[in-house]
Write a protein that holds these residues in place. Structure first.
Motif, PDB file in Angstrom:
ATOM      1  N   VAL A 172       0.822  -1.212   0.000  1.00 11.29           N
ATOM      2  CA  VAL A 172       0.000   0.000   0.000  1.00 11.29           C
ATOM      3  C   VAL A 172       0.859   1.266   0.000  1.00 11.29           C
ATOM      4  O   VAL A 172       0.524   2.252  -0.666  1.00 11.29           O
ATOM      5  N   VAL A 173       1.985   1.271   0.705  1.00 12.16           N
ATOM      6  CA  VAL A 173       2.850   2.453   0.726  1.00 12.16           C
ATOM      7  C   VAL A 173       3.461   2.676  -0.656  1.00 12.16           C
ATOM      8  O   VAL A 173       3.474   3.801  -1.183  1.00 12.16           O
ATOM      9  N   ASP A 174       3.950   1.609  -1.282  1.00 12.45           N
ATOM     10  CA  ASP A 174       4.522   1.736  -2.623  1.00 12.45           C
ATOM     11  C   ASP A 174       3.476   2.196  -3.635  1.00 12.45           C
ATOM     12  O   ASP A 174       3.761   3.023  -4.512  1.00 12.45           O
ATOM     13  N   ASP A 175       2.259   1.670  -3.516  1.00 15.60           N
ATOM     14  CA  ASP A 175       1.213   2.039  -4.473  1.00 15.60           C
ATOM     15  C   ASP A 175       0.820   3.509  -4.331  1.00 15.60           C
ATOM     16  O   ASP A 175       0.603   4.209  -5.329  1.00 15.60           O
ATOM     17  N   LEU A 176       0.722   3.985  -3.089  1.00 12.17           N
ATOM     18  CA  LEU A 176       0.385   5.388  -2.887  1.00 12.17           C
ATOM     19  C   LEU A 176       1.539   6.299  -3.327  1.00 12.17           C
ATOM     20  O   LEU A 176       1.309   7.389  -3.867  1.00 12.17           O
ATOM     21  N   ALA A 177       2.762   5.856  -3.102  1.00 15.78           N
ATOM     22  CA  ALA A 177       3.908   6.626  -3.587  1.00 15.78           C
ATOM     23  C   ALA A 177       3.895   6.701  -5.110  1.00 15.78           C
ATOM     24  O   ALA A 177       4.244   7.740  -5.697  1.00 15.78           O
ATOM     25  N   ALA A 178       3.470   5.615  -5.756  1.00 20.69           N
ATOM     26  CA  ALA A 178       3.383   5.618  -7.218  1.00 20.69           C
ATOM     27  C   ALA A 178       2.308   6.595  -7.700  1.00 20.69           C
ATOM     28  O   ALA A 178       2.479   7.264  -8.735  1.00 20.69           O
ATOM     29  N   VAL A 179       1.185   6.683  -6.970  1.00 15.19           N
ATOM     30  CA  VAL A 179       0.146   7.663  -7.313  1.00 15.19           C
ATOM     31  C   VAL A 179       0.729   9.078  -7.240  1.00 15.19           C
ATOM     32  O   VAL A 179       0.488   9.919  -8.125  1.00 15.19           O
ATOM     33  N   CYS A 180       1.485   9.341  -6.196  1.00 11.40           N
ATOM     34  CA  CYS A 180       2.109  10.665  -6.056  1.00 11.40           C
ATOM     35  C   CYS A 180       3.092  10.926  -7.201  1.00 11.40           C
ATOM     36  O   CYS A 180       3.147  12.041  -7.748  1.00 11.40           O
ATOM     37  N   THR A 181       3.872   9.916  -7.558  1.00  8.13           N
ATOM     38  CA  THR A 181       4.859  10.085  -8.625  1.00  8.13           C
ATOM     39  C   THR A 181       4.190  10.410  -9.956  1.00  8.13           C
ATOM     40  O   THR A 181       4.656  11.274 -10.708  1.00  8.13           O
ATOM     41  N   ARG A 182       3.098   9.709 -10.243  1.00  6.80           N
ATOM     42  CA  ARG A 182       2.395   9.973 -11.510  1.00  6.80           C
ATOM     43  C   ARG A 182       1.794  11.375 -11.539  1.00  6.80           C
ATOM     44  O   ARG A 182       1.560  11.934 -12.611  1.00  6.80           O
ATOM     45  N   ASN A 183       1.536  11.931 -10.376  1.00  5.70           N
ATOM     46  CA  ASN A 183       0.902  13.250 -10.294  1.00  5.70           C
ATOM     47  C   ASN A 183       1.850  14.301  -9.724  1.00  5.70           C
ATOM     48  O   ASN A 183       1.406  15.322  -9.196  1.00  5.70           O
ATOM     49  N   ARG A 184       3.146  14.078  -9.867  1.00  5.08           N
ATOM     50  CA  ARG A 184       4.125  14.993  -9.288  1.00  5.08           C
ATOM     51  C   ARG A 184       3.988  16.414  -9.834  1.00  5.08           C
ATOM     52  O   ARG A 184       4.073  17.381  -9.044  1.00  5.08           O
ATOM     53  N   PRO A 185       3.759  16.633 -11.137  1.00  9.06           N
ATOM     54  CA  PRO A 185       3.616  18.011 -11.606  1.00  9.06           C
ATOM     55  C   PRO A 185       2.492  18.776 -10.902  1.00  9.06           C
ATOM     56  O   PRO A 185       2.646  19.950 -10.553  1.00  9.06           O
ATOM     57  N   ALA A 186       1.349  18.097 -10.691  1.00 15.24           N
ATOM     58  CA  ALA A 186       0.238  18.758 -10.001  1.00 15.24           C
ATOM     59  C   ALA A 186       0.603  19.072  -8.557  1.00 15.24           C
ATOM     60  O   ALA A 186       0.227  20.130  -8.018  1.00 15.24           O
ATOM     61  N   LEU A 187       1.355  18.169  -7.905  1.00 11.35           N
ATOM     62  CA  LEU A 187       1.774  18.406  -6.523  1.00 11.35           C
ATOM     63  C   LEU A 187       2.760  19.569  -6.448  1.00 11.35           C
ATOM     64  O   LEU A 187       2.686  20.408  -5.538  1.00 11.35           O
ATOM     65  N   GLU A 188       3.699  19.630  -7.388  1.00 10.84           N
ATOM     66  CA  GLU A 188       4.670  20.727  -7.395  1.00 10.84           C
ATOM     67  C   GLU A 188       3.961  22.064  -7.610  1.00 10.84           C
ATOM     68  O   GLU A 188       4.295  23.063  -6.938  1.00 10.84           O
ATOM     69  N   LYS A 189       2.994  22.102  -8.518  1.00 10.71           N
ATOM     70  CA  LYS A 189       2.254  23.333  -8.763  1.00 10.71           C
ATOM     71  C   LYS A 189       1.441  23.732  -7.537  1.00 10.71           C
ATOM     72  O   LYS A 189       1.419  24.905  -7.148  1.00 10.71           O
ATOM     73  N   GLY A 190       0.801  22.747  -6.907  1.00  6.32           N
ATOM     74  CA  GLY A 190       0.009  23.041  -5.710  1.00  6.32           C
ATOM     75  C   GLY A 190       0.859  23.550  -4.572  1.00  6.32           C
ATOM     76  O   GLY A 190       0.462  24.482  -3.843  1.00  6.32           O
ATOM     77  N   LEU A 191       2.042  22.966  -4.386  1.00  5.24           N
ATOM     78  CA  LEU A 191       2.937  23.428  -3.324  1.00  5.24           C
ATOM     79  C   LEU A 191       3.411  24.844  -3.608  1.00  5.24           C
ATOM     80  O   LEU A 191       3.472  25.684  -2.687  1.00  5.24           O
ATOM     81  N   ALA A 192       3.739  25.132  -4.854  1.00  6.94           N
ATOM     82  CA  ALA A 192       4.196  26.486  -5.204  1.00  6.94           C
ATOM     83  C   ALA A 192       3.105  27.517  -4.935  1.00  6.94           C
ATOM     84  O   ALA A 192       3.378  28.616  -4.414  1.00  6.94           O
ATOM     85  N   GLN A 193       1.877  27.183  -5.273  1.00  7.66           N
ATOM     86  CA  GLN A 193       0.771  28.106  -5.017  1.00  7.66           C
ATOM     87  C   GLN A 193       0.564  28.318  -3.523  1.00  7.66           C
ATOM     88  O   GLN A 193       0.295  29.438  -3.072  1.00  7.66           O
ATOM     89  N   LEU A 194       0.699  27.252  -2.742  1.00  7.73           N
ATOM     90  CA  LEU A 194       0.533  27.366  -1.299  1.00  7.73           C
ATOM     91  C   LEU A 194       1.609  28.252  -0.699  1.00  7.73           C
ATOM     92  O   LEU A 194       1.331  29.127   0.136  1.00  7.73           O
ATOM     93  N   LEU A 195       2.858  28.060  -1.129  1.00  9.34           N
ATOM     94  CA  LEU A 195       3.959  28.868  -0.595  1.00  9.34           C
ATOM     95  C   LEU A 195       3.810  30.322  -1.007  1.00  9.34           C
ATOM     96  O   LEU A 195       4.090  31.249  -0.218  1.00  9.34           O
ATOM     97  N   ALA A 196       3.353  30.559  -2.235  1.00 12.34           N
ATOM     98  CA  ALA A 196       3.160  31.931  -2.691  1.00 12.34           C
ATOM     99  C   ALA A 196       2.065  32.620  -1.888  1.00 12.34           C
ATOM    100  O   ALA A 196       2.191  33.806  -1.525  1.00 12.34           O
ATOM    101  N   ALA A 197       0.989  31.902  -1.610  1.00 15.07           N
ATOM    102  CA  ALA A 197      -0.103  32.474  -0.825  1.00 15.07           C
ATOM    103  C   ALA A 197       0.366  32.805   0.586  1.00 15.07           C
ATOM    104  O   ALA A 197      -0.013  33.838   1.163  1.00 15.07           O
ATOM    105  N   ARG A 198       1.212  31.958   1.151  1.00 17.45           N
ATOM    106  CA  ARG A 198       1.733  32.222   2.496  1.00 17.45           C
ATOM    107  C   ARG A 198       2.638  33.447   2.488  1.00 17.45           C
ATOM    108  O   ARG A 198       2.592  34.289   3.397  1.00 17.45           O
TER     109      ARG A 198
END
Length: 394
Positions: free
Chosen positions: A122-148
């Motif tokens: 389950v940990v590997d599978d969820l990590a794989a989900v994150c890896t496939r969606n890494r661009p969306a996560l990077e964009k979301g983190l950047a927006q969060l940091l900018a808002a802060r």
């Protein structure tokens, strides 16, 4: 359709031990019939049954709040930046259900609620989900940091948490996977109905059939290298133990189990057989190094019933009295057998499909069904009776 149940009863003597502790580090006690009884909680029994069955199957599950932190750790092992791995861990919880799971952001989004998931993959599978969606996560983190950053030094309210950025159906699919023990003992996750599994097992607290009191056990730890003038005792303390003949009862809703296992006949029978054996042989491990309470039951009885289960706990509402020469096993056996006969007369036997028992007692029981010479034979008979046809009403 009415459900079918497998009722399991056991009477087992435990020597001085501490099978289950309370919040004061004392053996658990209950008051039953206005008399104190040593007890073992249902939760304690279920956990140990689950772990033993998983060891037999080689298929572990994990009841945990640490799933997001484990995923974050796996991503950091794959050279993700720490802040991005932390953000991804939060997104695992945020994307699991529509409203998200409550977490502690200071602990890599450790979930407030415990999750029950397969331990392997389950940990590997969820990590794989994150890896496939890494661009969306990077964009979301950047927006969060900018808002802060934009809110620093102002009195504006803190920015809202980001929306779910991972595919909810993929995260939910990982959390919804089952093991055999999840099918047996069930699982609940509010907001994720696909992950919920109705428990097929109902477990009662175990308790002594007679009055039982806490017994003090004074002990010392000896200093092997005493200083000159020392008497040798480096530590003095008192532990409290209990002893007695315990009655245990659990029942398996065979109809729910079949539904949880998609009607797979061989899997159902194999899991029932494993569960009965585990019910018979598992001993709670608390303080095992200093008490070694590894007895086996004096009596195990089963009954397969349609419509509803039947406990024999009422036999011991009045505490059993010791035999003339001491001991509670024989009088407990006799009282339970008599009570089983009384209940059979009261409710009838129309919905009882089969019953039997195995015991170390020399005399036969009159009301517990077929006597079997050993536990293996008993288990085989019980599994066979679980699939017997329903009796037609008289």
């Amino acid at each position: 359709m009415h459900a079918r149940y497998l009722d399991l009863h056991a009477v087992q003597h435990h020597p001085p031990s501490c099978l289950n502790r309370d919040n004061h580090n004392l053996p658990k006690m209950l008051t039953i019939g206005n008399a104190p009884r040593a007890a073992v909680s249902a939760q304690n029994q279920r956990r140990n049954h689950r772990l033993d069955i998983e060891a037999d199957l080689g298929e572990a599950s994990a009841r945990t709040r640490e799933l997001p932190p484990r995923v974050a750790g796996r991503l950091r092992e794959a050279d993700w930046p720490v802040d991005l791995a932390h953000f991804a861990a939060g997104q695992i919880a945020r994307s699991a259900i529509p409203k998200g799971l409550d977490t502690n952001p200071k602990e890599d989004h450790r979930t407030q609620a415990m999750l029950l998931v397969p331990a392997d993959g389950v940990v590997d599978d969820l990590a794989a989900v994150c890896t496939r969606n890494r661009p969306a996560l990077e964009k979301g983190l950047a927006q969060l940091l900018a808002a802060r950053d934009s809110s620093n030094g102002t009195k504006r309210t803190a920015p809202k948490p980001p929306p779910a950025l991972l595919p909810t159906e993929e995260v939910a699919a990982c959390l919804s996977r089952r093991t055999a023990t999840i099918s047996l003992f069930g699982r609940m996750l509010a907001g994720l109905s696909d992950a919920e599994v109705t428990s097929a097992v109902q477990t009662a607290p175990a308790f002594t059939t007679h009055t039982s009191d806490l017994q003090p056990d004074f002990f010392t730890a000896v200093e092997d290298w005493p200083a000159q003038g020392d008497r040798g005792s480096a530590h003095l303390d008192t532990a409290f133990l209990t002893t007695g003949a315990f009655y245990r009862f659990t029942t398996v809703n065979l109809t729910d189990l079949a539904r949880n296992l998609d009607g797979n006949h061989s899997d159902i029978q194999h899991l029932i057989s494993l569960f009965i054996r585990t019910f018979i042989m598992t001993v709670p491990p608390a303080k095992k190094t200093s008490t070694a309470p590894h007895t086996v039951p004096d009596l195990v009885a089963y009954a397969v019933r349609d419509r509803r289960p039947v406990s024999y706990a009422g036999a011991f509402e009045q505490p059993v009295q010791a035999a003339p020469r001491g001991g509670y096993l024989t009088p407990t056996y006799q009282v339970l057998d008599t009570h089983a006969g009384t209940l059979s007369q009261l409710i009838g036997t129309t919905h009882r499909i089969g019953h039997g028992y195995a015991t170390a007692q020399p005399q036969d029981a009159k009301h517990l069904g077929t006597r079997h010479g050993d536990f293996d034979t008993l288990i085989t008979a019980a599994v066979t009776d679980t699939t017997a046809p329903t009796q037609a009403p008289a």
